[in-house]
Write a protein that holds these residues in place. Structure first.
Motif: not given
Length: 281
Positions: A140-147
């Motif tokens: 997941x992207x860091x701004x959408x799930x890959x927090x």
């Protein structure tokens, strides 16, 4: 033949001065010999200041559910409630903060900000201890799930902690945070596990900076300190033979301060026991 007046005056002055000179030299020699006799060298003491709050920084916070045994996994804490951290005072931190386990035991002050919809009105600061790791999710992207992906600084709070500052439906909220001194009751705890050929020590309830940078152990028969290696989180290990000796532990926190707990484990200590030492103030 009579001596000149000048010579008499000089002689008189020497008679007066010599006892003082002799006394000074004799005192200096006696002091030096005395110091060697006692084999003691007095060195100045350097005291590091107590750990103080750090600067405020920006991050985000989410929450996860679990029980006392699931909020301390990556740091080695078996039960965060039993160990004194509480369900409402623990957090899993992202890799950037976790730093391969160095952050375990560090304390943070957190405030929900810039989200009137989800931040609870009039909410107080939340104080938590880093007891777990929030692993990255590179799918997941860091701004959408890959927090918790690098380079994000992120707190995945235990649900009871999150609900103190934000609404459940908020999911993820912006926060500001800073490192603060850890306030602990009693001394540093050392839980010894393993076997006679492999000793593992869990260090917990650490005050001050809270995290541990290094740990050393010394038995009553050993002249030198034995450095212990970080196994994972706040669990430290050594292959040194320690059974049958009273044990002394020396903890070094990330702020450079030391705490030495002398002979807190008696000679007949057993694996699985916990011993209390000296804490940081």
């Amino acid at each position: 033949m009579a001596l000149p007046l000048q010579v008499l005056l000089v002689s008189l002055l020497l008679l007066i001065a010599v006892p003082d000179i002799y006394a000074t030299v004799h005192h200096g020699v006696h002091h030096a010999v005395g110091s060697r006799a006692h084999n003691r060298i007095v060195m100045p003491k350097h005291h590091r200041p107590k750990f103080k709050p750090g600067p405020w920084k920006q991050a985000h916070a989410t929450f996860y559910e679990g029980g006392p045994g699931s909020f301390g996994g990556a740091c080695g804490y078996d039960d965060v409630v039993k160990d004194g951290y509480g369900l409402d005072g623990t957090a899993a931190v992202s890799n950037v903060l976790f730093n391969t386990g160095q952050a375990c035991g560090a304390c943070y002050e957190i405030q929900c900000i810039n989200s009137p919809q989800w931040c609870k009105p009039g909410q107080q600061s939340l104080f938590v201890t880093a007891t777990n790791q929030c692993p990255p999710n590179y799918y997941e992207s860091s701004d959408n799930g890959g927090w918790c992906n690098e380079p994000r600084e992120h707190f995945d709070l235990a649900e009871p902690a999150f609900l103190k500052i934000a609404a459940y439906k908020g999911g993820i909220v912006p926060v500001q945070y800073r490192r603060v001194p850890c306030q602990k009751q009693g001394g540093i705890r050392f839980t010894i596990t393993g076997n006679p050929y492999f000793n593992q020590v869990l260090v917990w309830n650490v005050g001050g900076a809270g995290d541990v940078e290094s740990l050393q152990v010394k038995g009553n028969k050993k002249l030198k300190w034995t450095p212990m290696k970080r196994s994972w989180g706040q669990k430290w290990e050594t292959n040194a033979m320690l059974v049958g000796e009273s044990l002394t532990f020396r903890v070094r926190a990330s702020d450079g301060r030391y705490s030495t707990s002398w002979h807190i484990a008696p000679k007949n200590w057993q694996f699985g026991q916990t011993f209390e030492g000296k804490n940081f103030k």
